[in-house]
Scaffold this motif. Structure first.
Motif, PDB file in Angstrom:
ATOM      1  N   ARG A  87      -3.889  22.594   9.196  1.00  0.00           N
ATOM      2  CA  ARG A  87      -2.876  23.781   9.468  1.00  0.00           C
ATOM      3  C   ARG A  87      -2.719  24.016  10.793  1.00  0.00           C
ATOM      4  NH1 ARG A  87      -6.192  24.938   4.989  1.00  0.00           N
ATOM      5  NH2 ARG A  87      -4.987  25.640   3.044  1.00  0.00           N
ATOM      6  N   GLN A  88      -1.586  24.558  11.284  1.00  0.00           N
ATOM      7  CA  GLN A  88      -1.443  25.064  12.665  1.00  0.00           C
ATOM      8  C   GLN A  88      -1.046  26.309  12.450  1.00  0.00           C
ATOM      9  OE1 GLN A  88       1.601  22.293  14.575  1.00  0.00           O
ATOM     10  NE2 GLN A  88       0.053  20.611  14.353  1.00  0.00           N
ATOM     11  N   LYS A  89      -1.338  27.269  13.344  1.00  0.00           N
ATOM     12  CA  LYS A  89      -1.024  28.629  13.375  1.00  0.00           C
ATOM     13  C   LYS A  89       0.725  29.101  13.224  1.00  0.00           C
ATOM     14  CE  LYS A  89      -2.371  33.021  15.459  1.00  0.00           C
ATOM     15  NZ  LYS A  89      -1.230  33.705  15.209  1.00  0.00           N
ATOM     16  N   SER A  90       1.356  28.303  13.624  1.00  0.00           N
ATOM     17  CA  SER A  90       2.645  28.450  13.636  1.00  0.00           C
ATOM     18  C   SER A  90       3.371  28.018  12.177  1.00  0.00           C
ATOM     19  CB  SER A  90       3.601  27.328  14.549  1.00  0.00           C
ATOM     20  OG  SER A  90       3.388  25.968  14.099  1.00  0.00           O
ATOM     21  N   ASN A  91       2.951  27.374  11.208  1.00  0.00           N
ATOM     22  CA  ASN A  91       3.305  27.152  10.064  1.00  0.00           C
ATOM     23  C   ASN A  91       2.330  27.297   9.012  1.00  0.00           C
ATOM     24  OD1 ASN A  91       2.290  24.804  10.677  1.00  0.00           O
ATOM     25  ND2 ASN A  91       3.912  23.646   9.812  1.00  0.00           N
ATOM     26  N   SER A  92       1.190  27.724   9.211  1.00  0.00           N
ATOM     27  CA  SER A  92       0.041  27.536   8.168  1.00  0.00           C
ATOM     28  C   SER A  92       0.422  28.149   6.595  1.00  0.00           C
ATOM     29  CB  SER A  92      -1.180  28.176   8.727  1.00  0.00           C
ATOM     30  OG  SER A  92      -1.056  29.664   8.775  1.00  0.00           O
ATOM     31  N   ASN A  93       1.155  29.374   6.708  1.00  0.00           N
ATOM     32  CA  ASN A  93       1.599  30.074   5.641  1.00  0.00           C
ATOM     33  C   ASN A  93       2.650  29.116   4.577  1.00  0.00           C
ATOM     34  OD1 ASN A  93      -0.283  32.562   5.480  1.00  0.00           O
ATOM     35  ND2 ASN A  93       0.977  32.546   7.456  1.00  0.00           N
ATOM     36  N   ILE A  94       3.339  28.510   5.346  1.00  0.00           N
ATOM     37  CA  ILE A  94       4.373  27.719   4.835  1.00  0.00           C
ATOM     38  C   ILE A  94       3.864  26.468   4.139  1.00  0.00           C
ATOM     39  CG2 ILE A  94       6.273  26.184   5.052  1.00  0.00           C
ATOM     40  CD1 ILE A  94       7.070  28.044   7.675  1.00  0.00           C
ATOM     41  N   ILE A  95       2.714  25.990   4.855  1.00  0.00           N
ATOM     42  CA  ILE A  95       2.083  24.742   4.039  1.00  0.00           C
ATOM     43  C   ILE A  95       1.365  25.310   2.997  1.00  0.00           C
ATOM     44  CG2 ILE A  95       0.242  23.111   4.580  1.00  0.00           C
ATOM     45  CD1 ILE A  95       1.260  22.839   7.483  1.00  0.00           C
ATOM     46  N   PHE A 126       0.935  -1.193  -0.034  1.00  0.00           N
ATOM     47  CA  PHE A 126      -0.029  -0.182  -0.072  1.00  0.00           C
ATOM     48  C   PHE A 126       0.877   1.305   0.112  1.00  0.00           C
ATOM     49  CE2 PHE A 126      -3.038   3.095   1.848  1.00  0.00           C
ATOM     50  CZ  PHE A 126      -4.133   2.815   0.710  1.00  0.00           C
ATOM     51  N   ILE A 127       0.324   2.328  -0.401  1.00  0.00           N
ATOM     52  CA  ILE A 127       1.209   3.591  -0.993  1.00  0.00           C
ATOM     53  C   ILE A 127       0.399   4.822  -0.177  1.00  0.00           C
ATOM     54  CG2 ILE A 127       2.251   5.243  -2.486  1.00  0.00           C
ATOM     55  CD1 ILE A 127       2.363   3.029  -4.340  1.00  0.00           C
ATOM     56  N   ILE A 128       1.007   5.491   0.666  1.00  0.00           N
ATOM     57  CA  ILE A 128       0.208   6.631   0.979  1.00  0.00           C
ATOM     58  C   ILE A 128       1.153   7.904   0.884  1.00  0.00           C
ATOM     59  CG2 ILE A 128      -0.283   7.948   3.389  1.00  0.00           C
ATOM     60  CD1 ILE A 128      -0.306   5.191   4.709  1.00  0.00           C
ATOM     61  N   THR A 129       0.394   8.894   0.087  1.00  0.00           N
ATOM     62  CA  THR A 129       1.447   9.875  -0.293  1.00  0.00           C
ATOM     63  C   THR A 129       0.488  11.181  -0.192  1.00  0.00           C
ATOM     64  OG1 THR A 129       2.555  10.971  -2.377  1.00  0.00           O
ATOM     65  CG2 THR A 129       0.252   9.963  -2.789  1.00  0.00           C
ATOM     66  N   GLY A 130       1.250  12.421  -0.266  1.00  0.00           N
ATOM     67  CA  GLY A 130       0.631  13.479   0.197  1.00  0.00           C
ATOM     68  C   GLY A 130       1.477  14.732   0.688  1.00  0.00           C
ATOM     69  N   GLY A 131       1.090  15.835   0.593  1.00  0.00           N
ATOM     70  CA  GLY A 131       2.284  17.055   0.844  1.00  0.00           C
ATOM     71  C   GLY A 131       2.409  17.265   2.345  1.00  0.00           C
ATOM     72  N   PRO A 132       3.143  18.466   2.783  1.00  0.00           N
ATOM     73  CA  PRO A 132       3.222  18.663   4.104  1.00  0.00           C
ATOM     74  C   PRO A 132       1.822  19.127   4.800  1.00  0.00           C
ATOM     75  CG  PRO A 132       3.983  20.437   2.630  1.00  0.00           C
ATOM     76  CD  PRO A 132       3.663  19.282   1.890  1.00  0.00           C
ATOM     77  N   GLY A 133       1.646  18.467   5.816  1.00  0.00           N
ATOM     78  CA  GLY A 133       0.406  19.079   6.623  1.00  0.00           C
ATOM     79  C   GLY A 133      -0.729  18.212   6.397  1.00  0.00           C
ATOM     80  N   THR A 134      -0.647  17.194   6.029  1.00  0.00           N
ATOM     81  CA  THR A 134      -1.751  16.304   5.332  1.00  0.00           C
ATOM     82  C   THR A 134      -1.766  15.179   6.530  1.00  0.00           C
ATOM     83  OG1 THR A 134      -0.392  15.080   3.687  1.00  0.00           O
ATOM     84  CG2 THR A 134      -1.913  16.699   2.974  1.00  0.00           C
ATOM     85  N   GLY A 135      -0.874  14.659   7.366  1.00  0.00           N
ATOM     86  CA  GLY A 135      -1.128  13.897   8.396  1.00  0.00           C
ATOM     87  C   GLY A 135      -0.403  12.594   8.101  1.00  0.00           C
ATOM     88  N   LYS A 136       0.693  12.522   7.035  1.00  0.00           N
ATOM     89  CA  LYS A 136       1.273  11.314   7.025  1.00  0.00           C
ATOM     90  C   LYS A 136       1.855  10.651   8.386  1.00  0.00           C
ATOM     91  CE  LYS A 136       4.196  12.729   3.790  1.00  0.00           C
ATOM     92  NZ  LYS A 136       3.787  14.071   3.617  1.00  0.00           N
ATOM     93  N   THR A 137       2.490  11.442   8.991  1.00  0.00           N
ATOM     94  CA  THR A 137       3.183  11.153  10.372  1.00  0.00           C
ATOM     95  C   THR A 137       2.220  10.424  11.281  1.00  0.00           C
ATOM     96  OG1 THR A 137       4.964  12.650  10.045  1.00  0.00           O
ATOM     97  CG2 THR A 137       4.657  11.722  12.307  1.00  0.00           C
ATOM     98  N   THR A 138       1.145  11.168  11.451  1.00  0.00           N
ATOM     99  CA  THR A 138       0.101  10.856  12.455  1.00  0.00           C
ATOM    100  C   THR A 138      -0.524   9.555  12.153  1.00  0.00           C
ATOM    101  OG1 THR A 138      -0.692  13.040  12.603  1.00  0.00           O
ATOM    102  CG2 THR A 138      -2.124  11.628  13.519  1.00  0.00           C
ATOM    103  N   LYS A 171       9.712  23.520   9.421  1.00  0.00           N
ATOM    104  CA  LYS A 171       8.518  23.226  10.265  1.00  0.00           C
ATOM    105  C   LYS A 171       7.798  24.493  10.750  1.00  0.00           C
ATOM    106  CE  LYS A 171       9.599  20.347  13.692  1.00  0.00           C
ATOM    107  NZ  LYS A 171      10.502  19.644  14.538  1.00  0.00           N
ATOM    108  N   SER A 172       8.475  25.674  11.108  1.00  0.00           N
ATOM    109  CA  SER A 172       7.705  26.540  11.639  1.00  0.00           C
ATOM    110  C   SER A 172       8.160  28.052  11.188  1.00  0.00           C
ATOM    111  CB  SER A 172       7.973  26.672  13.332  1.00  0.00           C
ATOM    112  OG  SER A 172       9.226  26.571  13.606  1.00  0.00           O
ATOM    113  N   LYS A 173       9.223  28.250  10.606  1.00  0.00           N
ATOM    114  CA  LYS A 173       9.459  29.492  10.238  1.00  0.00           C
ATOM    115  C   LYS A 173      10.667  29.504   8.975  1.00  0.00           C
ATOM    116  CE  LYS A 173      10.584  34.072  12.119  1.00  0.00           C
ATOM    117  NZ  LYS A 173       9.349  34.828  11.906  1.00  0.00           N
ATOM    118  N   LEU A 174      10.018  30.285   7.955  1.00  0.00           N
ATOM    119  CA  LEU A 174      10.725  30.039   6.608  1.00  0.00           C
ATOM    120  C   LEU A 174      11.045  31.525   5.964  1.00  0.00           C
ATOM    121  CD1 LEU A 174      11.600  28.516   4.129  1.00  0.00           C
ATOM    122  CD2 LEU A 174       9.461  28.734   3.202  1.00  0.00           C
TER     123      LEU A 174
END
Length: 733
Positions: free
Chosen positions: A497-505, A348-360, A696-699
């Motif tokens: 989205r989390q407030k700390s990095n929502s714009n990065i995502i 099985f393959i799980i794919t997605g960009g940042p903030g989509t919950g792959k780690t969770t 993760k939080s500032k770019l």
């Protein structure tokens, strides 16, 4: 006048360490030396290091080299080359003959032989052994044993000398001899280029130089065949392709051979390589045999897994509700599907960009597996293996799941000396489920090796972002798997989205979709774009770095796509080193090439060193430098102290700024990315996307907004040529 070589003469006493390539550490008793510094060792022992054929405690040896001072083990004699001294005196010859090397020869027989033959005893045994029949009590069997053993003993040493005379270093001579033994000369004289295929340490350039020195003609078929295979390897490593076209090979060949080859000769060479199974030709595509085998093996195994009947799990929905309560998480429908499908499918393959919950999701899969099969955490670790291509990615995976994770190389027990894996098709892992994170980084050869090391019944879950940069090695497996539409996949799209990095995502997903929304910049503190000229980029980076100079080295990272130039990695490192780790009288430093290293510098590992548990991409701090006659650098990788000597100083470099490729598999709290038009062809969507998603939080993005727009719209035309997707769709022909 030539400088006299430093030597010690004496006898080998015992071994401390040996490896398969002939490298030895041992104890040597010194009877003579030409060095005042070594005179104190006369009639005493000294530790030695170097590459050797079989040493014994019978012979007298002369070791040539130099005295070095190892910080941990003290003074040692580093042997560069050596010679064995034949016994000359009668007593020495008797001692040699009774050493146990010659079965059936005791002291009495040895004394009779030497009494008759004198100092020429060994010469007679080698050249005219029949003369020994005149000696009383010496049997025909004794004569055969003496002659055969001495001949074998002599030939091995002569072979090492033979290799050295042809241009092999002592180290390479030992590697070659230990591989071929008594067949060494035969292989060298029949086809020296065979060494390239048989021994990983031997490459085309090294062997070709020796072959030409030995008189090899430039159009010799063996040389041309080796050149074609070398070109195919180089194309794979440079461009990631798994196959090539005839025109490409022909185009590169004159540059490698330094001659023009006729069309007929070229065609004959390709035909011979196909017949000898070095290459495979399918529909005008030319594959290295090992690449074709790897691709077809992967496809066959994945198809078997994906076509297996789904695993039925009772009360799966109830178990999932229990899991959400346990972890205090509310999964969305995509995530639920990903978790449940992972447990029900063999592949099985799980794919997605940042903030989509792959780690969770990965943690959910592990916890649900534990609950369904009623396992303890210890039992879970035995059955479920978590893997990633890099050490930093494995560490992140472990932190997210609270379970042990490792690199794929470490799991497969890679042996650096032989470039082989101990976990393989003959010695498979007992794992029942394997989850592989950062799957976009896995190349074709590594994937084939992983599948060979796993049972056919093992469930495989691949997790990754197919929009990131492909693997450094050949192939583009994750994208090929997904685009084939032949395998079960969940594509995660909903953002958390989390407030700390929502714009990065938001920026990452805009880049992924090929667009830039300028309103996302400078809206909040998490995403800053500084518009400036190329000449001003460096000063802005320095200003930002100064703000964060007291932050942990693990949290702050600058990323750039190229090494050279005003805004290249090398120049940025020089500037930031002055801010983060300026010159101080209390800090020792050392110059390596044109780079200054000092204590407390941040550095990155460039190659795998499994014996030291250090892998490509690991980041550490220089904890100690010795810059005397003995030079040494000690680097602390999260509590793992690794010592480097001048021979491997090129295994690391400064890491205040690192390449985007090297950052794959890592995340940093604060990321700074310079973007200028001078980066040229290195400005493309997947590279910028990969860089942005490391934060993760500032770019901070610094440079030209037009350069960023160009990058986002740039999809390089040199797409990797592979056949995995085609084989999955249409089958292997």
């Amino acid at each position: 006048m030539l400088e006299e070589k430093i030597y010690i003469k004496g006898n080998y006493r015992r071994s401390i360490y040996q490896n398969n390539n002939g490298y030895s550490i041992g104890i040597f008793k010194v009877s003579d030396t030409n060095s005042e510094n070594l005179a104190k060792y006369l009639n005493r022992t000294i530790t030695f290091t170097g590459y050797f054929h079989e040493l014994n405690d019978i012979d007298t040896y002369i070791f040539y080299g130099k005295l070095v001072n190892h910080e941990k083990y003290g003074e040692q004699f580093q042997v560069e080359n050596y010679e064995r001294v034949k016994p000359e005196e009668k007593d020495s010859i008797i001692e040699f003959l009774t050493s146990g090397l010659f079965k059936g020869i005791g002291e009495k027989k040895a004394k009779k032989i030497v009494d008759v033959l004198g100092k020429d005893t060994l010469k007679v045994i080698l050249e005219t052994p029949d003369n020994l029949i005149l000696i009383p009590t010496i049997t025909k069997t004794n004569i055969e044993t003496l002659h055969n053993k001495l001949k074998e003993y002599e030939s091995s040493y002569e072979t090492i000398i033979y290799l050295g005379e042809r241009g092999f270093s002592t180290k390479d001579s030992m590697i070659v001899y230990n591989f071929y033994k008594k067949k060494t000369k035969e292989v060298i004289e029949q086809n020296i280029y065979k060494l390239i295929q048989d021994i990983s340490e031997m490459n085309f350039k090294k062997i070709d130089q020796i072959a030409i020195h030995m008189g090899m003609t430039k159009d010799n078929p063996a040389r041309v065949k080796a050149a074609v295979l070398y070109i195919m390897e180089e194309i794979s490593n440079s461009f990631g392709h798994s196959y090539y076209f005839k025109e490409e090979l022909k185009q590169y060949l004159p540059k490698v051979l330094q001659i023009d080859l006729s069309e007929e000769s070229f065609e004959n060479i390709l035909r011979d390589l196909e017949v000898s199974l070095d290459i495979v030709v399918k529909e005008k595509r030319y594959y290295l045999k090992k690449m074709y085998d790897a691709e077809t093996f992967i496809v066959k195994r994945i198809r078997i897994l994906s076509e297996q009947q789904k695993i039925k799990i009772k009360n799966l929905e109830e178990e999932l509700i229990h899991l959400e309560n346990l972890l205090q998480i509310q999964y969305n429908e995509e995530q639920k599907m990903a978790i449940c499908s992972s447990l029900c499918n063999k592949f099985f393959i799980i794919t997605g960009g940042p903030g989509t919950g792959k780690t969770t999701i990965m943690r959910g899969i592990c916890e649900l597996y534990k609950s369904i099969y009623k396992l303890t955490y210890s039992e879970l670790q035995d059955e479920v293996v978590l893997l990633a291509p890099t050490g930093r990615a494995a560490k992140r995976m472990s932190e997210a799941t609270l379970l042990r994770a490792s690199t794929i190389h470490r799991f497969l027990k890679w042996q650096k000396e032989t470039n082989t894996f101990q976990v393989n098709e003959y010695n498979k892992s007992k794992a029942k489920m394997v989850i592989v994170d950062e799957a976009s980084m896995i190349d074709t050869y590594l994937m084939a090796s992983l599948l060979k090391g796993l049972s056919i019944n093992c469930t495989i879950i691949m997790v990754g972002d197919d929009q990131q940069l492909p693997s450094v090695g050949p192939g583009e497996l994750l994208r090929d798997f997904i685009e084939s539409d032949m395998l079960p996949v969940v594509k995660l799209s909903k953002l958390y989205r989390q407030k700390s990095n929502s714009n990065i995502i938001d920026l990452a997903h805009d880049i992924r979709n090929g667009k830039i929304n300028r309103e996302v910049f400078n809206k909040e503190d998490d995403l800053t774009f500084i518009q400036c000229s190329s000449a001003e980029v460096g000063s802005h980076i320095c200003e930002i770095a100064t703000t964060y100079k007291d932050v942990s080295y693990k949290k702050f990272q600058i990323l750039a796509p190229i090494y050279k130039g005003l805004n290249g990695i090398d120049e940025i490192n020089r500037k930031i080193q002055k801010i983060f780790n300026p010159k101080e009288d209390t800090k020792k430093e050392i110059i390596v090439g044109d780079e200054i290293f000092r204590e407390d510098d941040k550095v990155i590992q460039l190659i795998n060193m499994p014996d030291d548990n250090i892998y490509n991409g690991d980041i550490g701090l220089i904890s100690h430098i010795t810059n005397t006659s003995k030079k040494e650098i000690e680097i602390d990788f999260d509590g793992n102290d690794v010592r480097y000597t001048p021979s491997n100083f090129n295994n690391f470099r400064l890491a205040y700024c690192i390449s985007v490729h090297k950052s794959q598999g890592s995340e940093f709290d604060i990321v700074v990315i310079p973007i200028v038009k001078e980066y040229g062809k290195m400005l493309y969507q997947r590279l910028i996307y990969t860089a942005v998603t490391r934060s993760k939080s500032k770019l901070y993005l610094i440079g030209d907004l037009n350069a960023l727009n160009l990058a986002v719209l740039n999809h390089p035309s040199d797409i990797r040529r592979t056949t995995v997707k085609e084989f999955l769709i249409y089958g292997i022909k």
